[in-house]
Each structure stands twice: as C-alpha cells, then as structure tokens.
Design an enzyme around this catalytic site. Structure first.
Site, PDB file in Angstrom:
ATOM      1  N   ASP A 106       6.100 -32.683   0.854  1.00 58.16           N
ATOM      2  CA  ASP A 106       4.858 -32.309   1.514  1.00 58.16           C
ATOM      3  C   ASP A 106       4.724 -32.953   2.894  1.00 58.16           C
ATOM      4  OD1 ASP A 106       1.998 -31.238   1.298  1.00 58.16           O
ATOM      5  OD2 ASP A 106       1.631 -33.365   1.629  1.00 58.16           O
ATOM      6  N   GLU A 164       8.112 -29.135   3.875  1.00 56.95           N
ATOM      7  CA  GLU A 164       6.977 -28.628   4.638  1.00 56.95           C
ATOM      8  C   GLU A 164       6.935 -29.474   5.897  1.00 56.95           C
ATOM      9  OE1 GLU A 164       2.150 -27.931   4.457  1.00 56.95           O
ATOM     10  OE2 GLU A 164       3.026 -29.703   3.534  1.00 56.95           O
TER      11      GLU A 164
END
Length: 603
Positions: A267, A300
């Site tokens: 993330d 990401e």
C-alpha cells in the site's frame, strides 16, 4: 523434544518463537527502554536480557496460545508500561490485550504442493473480509469466484486494528491476524481452500504508517520514527534503521512463507521515504522464497516509479492513472485528484493504453513532478480497475459506478477492462453491477471516533456537493454500526434482473479472456492507440504468438468515425451491430468491439 521442522521453518527476527512445545523465546527491539520484562499469564514477571543495539531476549516455559505482554521501563519510569508484542501473531481480545504465542506449524496443509499460477493468468477480485463474514465467510464464496473466472482473491489488510470494524489500513500490529476475522489457522484454512479451487491469494500490506490508536512503538523504540518528516498519518517510519527494515521485510516473508500467500500488494509505497528499502525488500523476498513458486509483488505507487518494475523487483503496479482517466470519461467528474485527468482526457487515455502511465515526469495539479517513462514495460506490468476499495470507499457516500455512469458506457468500459492484456481487478459486487455502497467504516474509541467523523466530513468541504454544513452532515458516520452494515455486498441479488445480465456478461468476458487473451498475453506489448473522437479510442497490442489484439471503445453518446480499424476475427461486441457498424465506418455510442488478427507470424 524439539520439533525438527522448527529448524527449517521461517522464523522472524522479532516476536515469540516456539523452541519446542512448551518453551518459547521472545525477542523485542526496545532501544529507548531502560529495562524490559516479559509477563506470561500465571507466571512471575521475568527480566529480559539485553543483547545488542537495544534488543531484549528471554526464554520462558510456555507454549501455544499462552498469553503474554512486555512491561517496558523508561529512564525514570519505576512501574513500567504494559504493551503488546509489536510482532504478535495474534491477540487475545483487541490491540491493548495480551499477545498470544502461536505455533506456526500447527496447521496441517492439505495442498502443500501448490506452486501458484503465472502472473499473466491473474484476474484479481478485491474483497473486504469483515463484510463477507470473516475468513469462513470468504471461504464460502470461493467456488462461485472460481466459476466466474476469477483466478486470485485480494484481501484487504488483516493486521490487527482497533475494534472489530475497519478497512484494515489502521492496523497497528502488522504480524497479528485480526481476531474479528478468525484465528491464524482460520486464515490458513481459507488460503488452503482457495488453492484447492485453483485460486491464488494476495494480501494488501501497509508498511507506510501505523493506525492512530494502539501503536506503542514510540514508547520504547523512538528510533522507529523520524522527527524530521511527516506523512498524512503522522511521523514517517524511519527506514534508514536496519532494525526497522528487518521488521517489515520479515513481515512480508511471514505472509509468503508461513501463510503460503501467492502475492502481496504494498500500500502507498510513495509514502516510504527510502526507495532503496523497496529494492532491498524485493531482493530478499526473491532470495528466500522457493523459486519454483509463482510469487507476485504488486505496488500501489502514486510516484509511477517505472524503474521499480524493472529487474524483477516488482511484478506490477496498480494503475491509478488508468482508473482516473476512465472515471472522468465515464462520469464527467472533475474535482479532487480527477482534476489532473480532465484536460484532453481522451488523449490521456490514448497515452495510458500506448505507454502505461499517463504521468511520466509531468507536473500534477499540485506542481509536483510525477512519474518515469513506462513505454518499455509489458502490458501486464499494470493492474487496471474501474473500481476498488479506495475509489469507491473514499467517496463521501461510497457510490459505485453503477450509480454514476451510463450503464451501456460502463458495460463497454468493462470490455476494455477484462479483455486487454493488462491485468484486471474487480471489486466485490462489481461483477453483478451492485448498487450497494462501500463506505469508510471504523470502530474507534469515543474521542478518536469523534475526531475521525469530523475529519472525514471536513475532507469534502472543498467539493461542491458538500460545501455547507447541512450537506456534510449527510456523510455517514464511520463509527456507526449501520455504516458497516450498509457496506455488506448484496450477493443475494446477483441472480435477479438486471444484475443477472451483468453477471452473465462478466462471466462471458472472463471465459473469453481465459480462452483467447491469457494464452497469448505473456510479454504482450502495445502497438499504440489513437483517438477516434471525443471519448472514443482504438488500441492495439502485439501478443506473444505474433497475433494482433485490437479493442475499439466509444464511451460517448454519439457515433464516431471508425474506418479500417476492424482487424481479423471479432471476439466480442458489447452491443449488437457494433462490429457490422465498424465495417461501415462508424462505431456506435457506448460501444466496444474486440478483434484478434492471427495472420502475422513472430519475426
């Protein structure tokens, strides 16, 4: 007697490690502490021995499921503070409760010979475990997902967080499985069952910050954080410290080795200050994981750092650029981060289909240079999606595209999503056109709950729909139980009109993908794209057998000229007559068509 398997099992540097069935070694990094004691339920407190660089160790007579905590003493602290193990594998109760000793070899794998699947076969399905009823609830959906054509489930974070309701990005104990979802063995049983269905399992992990409640690391390891750099979530984690790097690298290896996951999605790595840490982590994972396994590492990364996708570091990146420009074209929205994609949106989509990233060194609306050249990357270096937890749940009211876009245009967009050689991701419920919202939800303590609620509402003050106090009050309270309940997917309607048509179309497209696209998609490269008109494009890819894949897409409500774009065998048309109309020199409104030309041979 010591279990011989323990001598070869993966053992993280920190945490509680069974030496044999009734003896456990504990290791904690606490460089700010004057002393540390280990307190195991029913036993006297025991002082831990300091070794080097702020490490404390102790061996204690206890076994599986034993409850324990550390008591850390500051420089002038006589009583000490009880804290959970930051490398706890499970908690008794919540984040403030005792940690549990877990035997990582207790679970007996039924599919220990599973080696995973190649990346080009991936069709990802992102889901939230809590809204599906925990690990056991997700397990009940596996056969349906395999039949649909999904090949991998992607779990939102499972790290222990405050309360029982949370997206997972507020986790404070990265090694511990959230107790509200089930036990570590329940998670392993889900992964095992997924492998039995031929499904890979990915996990979203958060290494860029800790949640706002229950993180005690600064109490005894202030070197874990930087005092000169802030993130949106608080002080930046100090990845310059080797102990910090070890903590997170071991966490990644824990999920891949002990839980036999097939991949991780990291993330928001743009919030990690040391890029070389990302390279080091990828290298260590590749070094330690059995090379016979297919293990995939996905980023990401708002920074669009294409070089991280080179040299076998990371497999792919979530393509927010692809999503954002498609969202603008489908909805006309132009506020917030969508404003970076409004000007020349069709040309931006052309660049995305031709070269991967849209931003490859250009400045964003904030004036920041963003991105690196990406045209050299294969198509499957990009994970594309029309919806995901962020893009739905970070909306004030959690609306899905089924409520925001023309249904025919959305159906056409799904053709590009599912039949291009890029790797598609579906968000739970998307496959049947669910209209159920996915909202931001938490279960924080009262004072923090108030702050989160008001902070959530203030985030949208600059949006035209929420500029006055009365409209902002419509934004659901994240801490309210009904906010969570409203976000539970409505699987019960998927076989009822009009959702059954959506579901049939998704199933048809995925079967077509596995039959025609997947066998040809390894190393597929763009042959370029061009605009046919406003909101209309045609894109082509050279597949690995020398064939040429062509996808024409018209998201506008007008016909567009489309001469000489039909190539070869028509695989799919989103509306009756689209292919015929193309041969007549026009592409119908809200239409999409796909062709495969197999005549050319690889030179």
């Amino acid at each position: 007697m010591t279990d011989e398997r323990r001598q070869t099992a993966f053992t993280p540097t920190y945490g509680a490690h069974l030496i044999d069935t009734d003896r456990t070694r504990f290791v904690l990094w606490a460089p700010s502490a004057r002393a540390v004691h280990i307190e195991v339920e029913g036993q006297p407190s025991k002082a831990m021995q300091t070794t080097c660089d702020g490490h404390y160790e102790a061996e204690v007579t206890c076994g599986h499921r034993a409850r324990y905590r550390y008591r850390v003493f500051g420089k002038e602290d006589e009583e000490g503070t009880l804290v959970p193990d930051p490398a706890s594998r499970a908690q008794h109760g919540d984040i403030d409760g005792p940690s549990l000793v877990i035997d990582p070899l207790r679970y007996q794998w039924r599919h220990a010979d599973w080696r995973g699947r190649p990346w080009h076969e991936a069709v990802l399905y992102e889901l939230h475990i809590g809204t599906l009823g925990g690990f056991d609830g997700v397990r009940q959906k596996l056969a349906y997902l395999a039949d649909l054509g999904v090949t991998a489930i992607e779990l939102m974070p499972v790290a222990e967080f405050p309360g029982e309701r949370n997206w997972g990005y507020d986790g404070v104990l990265p090694y511990a499985v959230e107790a509200a979802y089930g036990s570590p063995d329940d998670m392993k049983a889900l992964i095992d069952a997924a492998h039995a269905q031929g499904l890979m399992v990915f996990l979203d992990v958060v290494y860029n910050h800790f949640g706002p409640d229950g993180n005690y690391l600064a109490t005894y390891a202030d070197a874990f954080f930087r005092d000169d750099l802030q993130t949106p979530w608080g002080p930046s984690i100090d990845f310059r410290a080797p102990q910090v790097r070890r903590y997170f690298i071991d966490n990644a290896l824990l999920w891949l080795q002990e839980y036999r996951l097939d991949g991780l999605r990291f993330d928001a790595v743009h919030a990690i200050s040391e890029r070389d840490f990302l390279i080091e982590m990828a290298r260590e994972i590749r070094h330690h994981v059995d090379p016979r396994r297919h293990v995939h590492l996905v980023l990401e990364n708002e920074g669009n750092t294409a070089s991280l996708l080179d040299a076998d570091h990371y497999t792919a990146q979530w393509s927010d650029d692809w999503h954002n420009v498609m969202h603008v074209l489908l909805t006309g929205e132009h506020e917030g981060y969508y404003s970076d994609f409004v000007e020349d949106a069709t040309a931006k989509l052309v660049r995305c289909l031709s070269e991967g990233f849209i931003y490859q060194g250009e400045r964003s609306r904030h004036g920041h240079v963003r991105g690196e050249p990406s045209a050299h990357l294969p198509a499957n270096a990009f994970v594309i999606f029309l919806q995901n937890h962020d893009q739905v749940g970070n909306r004030a009211l959690g609306e899905r595209l089924s409520l925001l876009a023309d249904p025919d245009a959305l159906a056409a967009a799904s053709v590009l999503l599912l039949l291009s050689p890029m790797v598609p991701l579906l968000f739970m419920g998307e496959e049947w056109g669910s209209t159920r919202p996915f909202l931001f939800f938490t279960e924080h303590r009262e004072e923090l709950a108030d702050a989160v609620r008001e902070g959530r509402r203030s985030e949208f003050a600059d949006f035209s729909a929420f500029r006055d106090e009365a409209t902002r009050r419509r934004i659901p309270d994240p801490n309210a139980l009904q906010t969570f309940e409203a976000s539970v997917p409505d699987y019960e309607v998927r076989d009822t009109p009009p959702h059954d048509d959506w579901l049939d179309r998704t199933r048809t497209l995925l079967r077509l993908r596995h039959r025609e696209i997947v066998p040809r998609s390894t190393g597929a490269r763009s042959l370029g794209a061009e605009a046919l008109g406003e909101k209309a494009v045609v894109a082509r890819w050279r597949m690995n057998d020398g064939s040429r894949l062509t996808i024409a897409l018209n998201l506008s409500n007008r016909e567009v000229p489309a001469r000489e774009i039909a190539d070869g065998r028509c695989l799919f048309e989103s509306r009756p007559g689209v292919a015929v109309s193309v041969s007549e020199g026009r592409l119908l409104p809200h239409g999409a068509a796909v062709w495969l030309d197999g005549e050319e041979v690889i030179p």
